[in-house]
Write a protein that holds these residues in place. Structure first.
Motif: not given
Length: 154
Positions: A78-79, A83-87, A99-104, A112-118
């Motif tokens: 998540v960190g 650092s790359r997008a807006r949560v 995520f926002t593309t630079r030009i357009l 993301l979804r955590l599956d602790e058991a797996a």
């Protein structure tokens, strides 16, 4: 007005309309009733480790490294995402980032979804607009995977 100038104005108007529509496109995010990531649409602009619409839209989940607690690995991932997008949203073991593309300035959604058991973190990356993403979502997830693996090696 010359035909060339008219064509340029029409192209500019079309581009402006596409950018405006991108801002109106509602993201298709959130967990399904079964607690899984939503399936990808049939169009080739999405990848998902959990509910792929086809073999082409499947991507592997992030494996929790040996010796690392699943929750710690999830927070590290998540960190990296932050650092790359807006949560945009977070609810327990689920995170949505934009995520926002630079030009357009197109916006793509990553979940993301955590599956602790797996001992995995499932991922879904999808474009909000358009039919094909030319592999952008897959490439984004693979760059995130490389950064995640590099952090585990340190």
């Amino acid at each position: 007005m010359t035909p060339k100038r008219m064509l340029l104005l029409a192209a500019a108007a079309l581009l402006a309309t596409l950018i405006a529509l991108q801002g109106c496109a509602a993201p298709d995010v959130g967990l399904t009733a079964g607690g899984r990531l939503a399936p990808c649409p049939a169009s080739p602009n999405c990848v998902c480790s959990e509910a792929a619409a086809s073999e082409d839209s499947f991507i592997s989940a992030f494996a929790v490294p040996e010796g690392e607690e699943p929750r710690a690995a999830f927070e590290r991932l998540v960190g990296l995402l932050d650092s790359r997008a807006r949560v945009a949203a977070r609810d327990g073991d689920w995170v949505h980032a934009v995520f926002t593309t630079r030009i357009l300035r197109f916006r793509d959604d990553v979940e993301l979804r955590l599956d602790e058991a797996a001992r995995v973190v499932h991922v879904r990356s999808a474009s909000r607009l358009g039919y094909s993403d030319l592999g952008a979502n897959r490439a984004r997830v693979e760059r995130l995977r490389e950064a995640f693996a590099a952090g585990a090696a340190e």
